[in-house]
Each structure stands twice: as C-alpha cells, then as structure tokens.
Design a protein around this motif. Structure first.
Motif, PDB file in Angstrom:
ATOM      1  N   ILE A 207       0.836  -1.208   0.000  1.00  0.00           N
ATOM      2  CA  ILE A 207       0.000   0.000   0.000  1.00  0.00           C
ATOM      3  C   ILE A 207       0.868   1.254   0.000  1.00  0.00           C
ATOM      4  O   ILE A 207       0.590   2.227  -0.720  1.00  0.00           O
ATOM      5  N   VAL A 208       1.928   1.240   0.801  1.00  0.00           N
ATOM      6  CA  VAL A 208       2.834   2.393   0.862  1.00  0.00           C
ATOM      7  C   VAL A 208       3.455   2.668  -0.509  1.00  0.00           C
ATOM      8  O   VAL A 208       3.479   3.812  -0.985  1.00  0.00           O
ATOM      9  N   LEU A 209       3.929   1.613  -1.168  1.00  0.00           N
ATOM     10  CA  LEU A 209       4.569   1.808  -2.475  1.00  0.00           C
ATOM     11  C   LEU A 209       3.571   2.206  -3.552  1.00  0.00           C
ATOM     12  O   LEU A 209       3.937   2.875  -4.527  1.00  0.00           O
ATOM     13  N   ALA A 210       2.316   1.791  -3.389  1.00  0.00           N
ATOM     14  CA  ALA A 210       1.290   2.192  -4.354  1.00  0.00           C
ATOM     15  C   ALA A 210       0.868   3.647  -4.156  1.00  0.00           C
ATOM     16  O   ALA A 210       0.320   4.267  -5.064  1.00  0.00           O
ATOM     17  N   SER A 211       1.158   4.191  -2.972  1.00  0.00           N
ATOM     18  CA  SER A 211       0.704   5.540  -2.622  1.00  0.00           C
ATOM     19  C   SER A 211       1.744   6.618  -2.905  1.00  0.00           C
ATOM     20  O   SER A 211       1.413   7.795  -2.984  1.00  0.00           O
ATOM     21  N   ILE A 212       3.002   6.219  -3.023  1.00  0.00           N
ATOM     22  CA  ILE A 212       4.065   7.205  -3.213  1.00  0.00           C
ATOM     23  C   ILE A 212       4.887   6.871  -4.449  1.00  0.00           C
ATOM     24  O   ILE A 212       4.853   5.750  -4.956  1.00  0.00           O
ATOM     25  N   LYS A 213       5.619   7.856  -4.924  1.00  0.00           N
ATOM     26  CA  LYS A 213       6.528   7.658  -6.039  1.00  0.00           C
ATOM     27  C   LYS A 213       7.956   7.799  -5.526  1.00  0.00           C
ATOM     28  O   LYS A 213       8.324   8.837  -4.978  1.00  0.00           O
ATOM     29  N   LEU A 214       8.719   6.759  -5.695  1.00  0.00           N
ATOM     30  CA  LEU A 214      10.097   6.769  -5.216  1.00  0.00           C
ATOM     31  C   LEU A 214      10.989   7.546  -6.188  1.00  0.00           C
ATOM     32  O   LEU A 214      11.070   7.201  -7.365  1.00  0.00           O
ATOM     33  N   LYS A 215      11.632   8.583  -5.673  1.00  0.00           N
ATOM     34  CA  LYS A 215      12.526   9.375  -6.508  1.00  0.00           C
ATOM     35  C   LYS A 215      13.847   8.659  -6.736  1.00  0.00           C
ATOM     36  O   LYS A 215      14.457   8.794  -7.797  1.00  0.00           O
ATOM     37  N   ARG A 216      14.298   7.918  -5.729  1.00  0.00           N
ATOM     38  CA  ARG A 216      15.559   7.177  -5.852  1.00  0.00           C
ATOM     39  C   ARG A 216      15.326   5.745  -5.390  1.00  0.00           C
ATOM     40  O   ARG A 216      15.691   5.371  -4.261  1.00  0.00           O
ATOM     41  N   PRO A 217      14.722   4.913  -6.232  1.00  0.00           N
ATOM     42  CA  PRO A 217      14.393   3.539  -5.839  1.00  0.00           C
ATOM     43  C   PRO A 217      15.606   2.693  -5.460  1.00  0.00           C
ATOM     44  O   PRO A 217      15.511   1.812  -4.611  1.00  0.00           O
TER      45      PRO A 217
END
Length: 224
Positions: A96-106
């Motif tokens: 859920i966390v990863l679906a809610s945010i966009k990682l700038k530096r994965p």
C-alpha cells in the motif's frame, strides 16, 4: 479473491501484434539472454542480489520459525499463526505504501531497506519473545516489499522490450531455483547440531554484508 482477479484480467485489452518472422531455438534464446545480462551491470547486480537473498532467507526463515516457536517460545500452532499473520500484514502495508508514493531514488530505497531487513532478521535470532518476533517479522515483510518491488521495477526499466521476458525468467529462475538449495542447506546444518538461531544470525549478518557491499554500486544508487 481469485475469481475477482480473473474477472479483472478478462477486461484487459491487448493490442494485436504482427507475428514474428524470426524463429529461434530455446537454446539460442537462452544464450542471447545470458549475453545480454552479462553486458548489463544493473541486471547482473539485481540478479545476484536476488540469488543471495533467497539462499540466506528462504530456508532459514521457513524452517526456522516453526522450530523457534515450538522450542524457544514453547508455543502452539496459534503462536506460529501469529508470526505468519504479522508477515502478511507487513507485506500488505508495504504494498500500500509503495502504491501511494513515487520513489525518486528507488535504488537508494532498495539498498537501505535491504540493510534494515538484514539487521532485523539478525535480531530475530536473538529474540526470546513471541510478540517481539511477530513485530520484527511484520517490519521485515514491509522492508521486503521495499526491496522486491523497486528491484523488479529497475530490472524492467533497464531492459529492452525484446529481452524483457528472458530477463524476468532469468531473475525468477535464479531466485526460486535456490530456494530448494536453501532448504537442503538449512536442514543439513540443523542435522549437524547447529542451532536454528545461530543459522538465522549468520544468515542475517551475511545479507547485511551483501547490502553494505552494494552501497558502492553507483549504477543502482543513482537509478531514478
């Protein structure tokens, strides 16, 4: 839930593509895939990371948790269910966390999460309380999502479309292929008289060292 997922897949529309005129044997496809992987530093780094993770985690965790619950915590099937449930809850929260945010530096998130995951896994080897272990497992499952999802995303984004199927197959083969080996290795160590907590601690330390080594991998850390 499977029926609901099947209905959702039913409505996916794919564009028809012209049939490929070139025919290759599976052996030629395999050789081409390996040659492509060798030239791609990110792919090699990701595959090697997945290989070591599955080897050190899968066997010691799957075999170890029931033994720890029974012998260390003096628990029952309900106690083991608590551990398993906490793992599911942590994984769900991570998704859920990863679906809610966009990682700038994965890449940074992946390596950092891997270090935290390894340290927590090492800590489970020292834990002597059921609920503390359940909490650690929940956070570990969350961290696992923060490792696995960016890892697969990075592999897909750095791979040419024509090679994507082969690279994903390569990753899955390496990842799942070592799970039985991990089970056998863990079983042999237990049969040799080595305690499961010691096995988990050593596995956690090895993964921590692996993660620390990847702090030098500029290709992964600079990925955006």
């Amino acid at each position: 839930m499977l029926i609901i997922a099947s209905v959702a897949v039913w409505f996916i529309k794919l564009q028809e593509k012209p049939e490929e005129t070139e025919n290759h044997s599976p052996w030629e496809d395999l050789k081409e895939g390996l040659q492509y992987a060798r030239k791609n530093e990110v792919v090699i780094s990701i595959v090697m990371m997945a290989l070591f993770l599955n080897f050190f985690f899968s066997g010691s965790f799957s075999i170890g948790m029931p033994i720890i619950v029974k012998d260390i915590f003096q628990g029952s099937a309900v106690s083991l269910a608590i551990i398993q449930m906490s793992m599911g809850i942590g994984a769900l929260i991570g998704a859920i966390v990863l679906a809610s945010i966009k990682l700038k530096r994965p890449g940074v998130v992946m390596i950092g999460s891997l270090i935290v995951l390894a340290i927590l896994y090492t800590a489970t080897g020292f834990s002597v309380h059921l609920m503390i272990t359940a909490g650690l497992v929940a956070i570990m499952a969350l961290m696992t999502q923060l490792v696995n999802i960016p890892l697969i995303t990075m592999l897909q984004q750095t791979t040419e479309k024509r090679m994507l199927g082969r690279m994903m197959s390569f990753l899955m083969t390496v990842s799942t292929g070592l799970i039985p080996v991990s089970y056998v290795a863990t079983s042999f160590l237990i049969a040799a008289g080595i305690g499961i907590q010691t096995i988990i601690i050593v596995s956690g330390v090895n993964v921590t060292l692996l993660a620390g080594y990847n702090l030098k991998n500029k290709k992964i850390l600079s990925f955006r």
